[in-house]
Design a protein around this motif. Structure first.
Motif, PDB file in Angstrom:
ATOM      1  N   HIS A   1      24.280 -29.647  39.746  1.00 30.64           N
ATOM      2  CA  HIS A   1      24.449 -29.737  40.987  1.00 30.64           C
ATOM      3  C   HIS A   1      24.806 -28.210  41.756  1.00 30.64           C
ATOM      4  N   ILE A   2      25.336 -27.590  40.961  1.00 32.03           N
ATOM      5  CA  ILE A   2      25.786 -26.128  41.523  1.00 32.03           C
ATOM      6  C   ILE A   2      24.429 -25.441  41.716  1.00 32.03           C
ATOM      7  N   TYR A   3      23.740 -25.627  40.642  1.00 31.90           N
ATOM      8  CA  TYR A   3      22.309 -24.766  40.687  1.00 31.90           C
ATOM      9  C   TYR A   3      21.421 -25.293  41.853  1.00 31.90           C
ATOM     10  N   ARG A   4      21.271 -26.413  41.984  1.00 35.45           N
ATOM     11  CA  ARG A   4      20.290 -27.250  42.890  1.00 35.45           C
ATOM     12  C   ARG A   4      20.918 -26.767  44.377  1.00 35.45           C
ATOM     13  N   ALA A   5      22.185 -26.917  44.586  1.00 33.49           N
ATOM     14  CA  ALA A   5      22.652 -26.639  46.018  1.00 33.49           C
ATOM     15  C   ALA A   5      22.309 -24.984  46.125  1.00 33.49           C
ATOM     16  N   ALA A   6      22.581 -24.444  45.260  1.00 30.48           N
ATOM     17  CA  ALA A   6      22.483 -22.659  45.407  1.00 30.48           C
ATOM     18  C   ALA A   6      20.786 -22.332  45.593  1.00 30.48           C
ATOM     19  N   TYR A   7      20.137 -22.993  44.836  1.00 26.22           N
ATOM     20  CA  TYR A   7      18.760 -22.712  44.886  1.00 26.22           C
ATOM     21  C   TYR A   7      18.261 -23.238  46.366  1.00 26.22           C
ATOM     22  N   ALA A   8      18.584 -24.463  46.871  1.00 30.07           N
ATOM     23  CA  ALA A   8      18.278 -25.022  48.130  1.00 30.07           C
ATOM     24  C   ALA A   8      18.369 -24.084  49.375  1.00 30.07           C
ATOM     25  N   TYR A   9      20.063 -23.361  49.121  1.00 35.06           N
ATOM     26  CA  TYR A   9      20.195 -22.441  50.095  1.00 35.06           C
ATOM     27  C   TYR A   9      19.703 -20.915  49.872  1.00 35.06           C
ATOM     28  N   LEU A  10      19.512 -20.600  48.902  1.00 39.14           N
ATOM     29  CA  LEU A  10      18.950 -19.175  48.531  1.00 39.14           C
ATOM     30  C   LEU A  10      17.383 -19.226  48.170  1.00 39.14           C
ATOM     31  N   GLY A  11      16.916 -20.206  47.588  1.00 41.73           N
ATOM     32  CA  GLY A  11      15.307 -20.035  47.262  1.00 41.73           C
ATOM     33  C   GLY A  11      15.228 -19.131  46.322  1.00 41.73           C
ATOM     34  N   ASP A  12      16.231 -18.839  45.264  1.00 40.02           N
ATOM     35  CA  ASP A  12      15.799 -17.789  44.300  1.00 40.02           C
ATOM     36  C   ASP A  12      16.524 -18.292  43.082  1.00 40.02           C
ATOM     37  N   SER A  13      15.869 -18.534  41.933  1.00 35.71           N
ATOM     38  CA  SER A  13      16.286 -19.303  40.685  1.00 35.71           C
ATOM     39  C   SER A  13      17.215 -18.065  40.080  1.00 35.71           C
ATOM     40  N   HIS A  14      16.859 -16.910  40.105  1.00 36.86           N
ATOM     41  CA  HIS A  14      17.798 -16.231  39.459  1.00 36.86           C
ATOM     42  C   HIS A  14      19.298 -15.915  40.294  1.00 36.86           C
ATOM     43  N   GLU A  15      19.223 -15.867  41.402  1.00 35.44           N
ATOM     44  CA  GLU A  15      20.438 -15.897  42.493  1.00 35.44           C
ATOM     45  C   GLU A  15      21.097 -17.160  42.139  1.00 35.44           C
ATOM     46  N   ALA A  16      20.447 -18.391  41.929  1.00 33.82           N
ATOM     47  CA  ALA A  16      20.965 -19.636  41.932  1.00 33.82           C
ATOM     48  C   ALA A  16      21.940 -19.748  40.643  1.00 33.82           C
ATOM     49  N   GLU A  17      21.164 -19.102  39.683  1.00 34.18           N
ATOM     50  CA  GLU A  17      21.894 -18.965  38.125  1.00 34.18           C
ATOM     51  C   GLU A  17      23.204 -18.216  38.224  1.00 34.18           C
ATOM     52  N   ASP A  18      23.117 -16.935  38.935  1.00 29.66           N
ATOM     53  CA  ASP A  18      24.481 -16.196  39.134  1.00 29.66           C
ATOM     54  C   ASP A  18      25.529 -17.113  39.755  1.00 29.66           C
ATOM     55  N   VAL A  19      25.119 -17.856  40.935  1.00 31.35           N
ATOM     56  CA  VAL A  19      25.842 -18.671  41.699  1.00 31.35           C
ATOM     57  C   VAL A  19      26.712 -19.513  40.754  1.00 31.35           C
ATOM     58  N   VAL A  20      25.901 -20.300  39.928  1.00 33.40           N
ATOM     59  CA  VAL A  20      26.454 -21.128  38.812  1.00 33.40           C
ATOM     60  C   VAL A  20      27.499 -20.531  38.029  1.00 33.40           C
ATOM     61  N   SER A  21      27.198 -19.313  37.677  1.00 33.99           N
ATOM     62  CA  SER A  21      28.246 -18.714  36.707  1.00 33.99           C
ATOM     63  C   SER A  21      29.438 -18.422  37.700  1.00 33.99           C
TER      64      SER A  21
END
Length: 163
Positions: free
Chosen positions: A40-60
């Motif tokens: 859920h965190i990843y999908r929200a971050a990816y939707a907001y940022l559009g970058d898979s690597h940034e989204a993974e960092d946000v999850v952490s």
């Protein structure tokens, strides 16, 4: 979805293995939180940022923040925890989008096409959503992707119920 090896999250000190102060607080182990909410965190971050690597960092970042403050939070239900994690995710994404590094990056449309096979119509929708003011970006994501009701979105984003 969140494809990174979640073992990178599990290095957190064993002192954080369970997050509860007792009483009516919810008790949940690290693995359970990661298994139930990382995607859920990843999908929200990816939707907001559009970058898979940034989204993974946000999850952490979000999970580390949660486990560093979980004993001080008044979280009594799984839905309340999910809401807290998504709100923290959105705040982290806002911080990233304000950063100098983010402002220097180029458009990610080629990545969306290549990595995710997005059609032109899907890219048009993404472009339209990206043009919305930040506060509406989060609302669109929570409503259409997480399927929250408007009252729940108002609570998560600390907005008046009538907004």
């Amino acid at each position: 979805s969140y494809q990174s090896n979640t073992n990178d999250i599990r290095f957190i000190s064993e002192s954080f293995h369970y997050c509860s102060r007792g009483g009516e607080k919810m008790t949940m182990g690290i693995e359970e939180v990661v298994d139930n909410y990382a995607d859920h965190i990843y999908r929200a971050a990816y939707a907001y940022l559009g970058d898979s690597h940034e989204a993974e960092d946000v999850v952490s970042d979000v999970l580390m923040k949660y486990f560093s403050v979980c004993e001080t939070l008044d979280i009594e239900t799984a839905e309340h925890l999910k809401a807290w994690l998504l709100r923290t995710t959105i705040n982290r994404c806002k911080d990233i989008r304000k950063s100098f590094r983010w402002k220097r990056t180029t458009a990610l449309e080629d990545v969306h096409k290549a990595e995710f096979g997005w059609t032109e119509a899907e890219l048009d929708v993404k472009r339209a959503v990206d043009k919305l003011p930040e506060k509406y970006n989060a609302i669109v994501y929570l409503y259409y992707y997480e399927e929250y009701k408007t009252e729940e979105i108002a609570r998560i984003l600390s907005l008046p119920k009538d907004s």
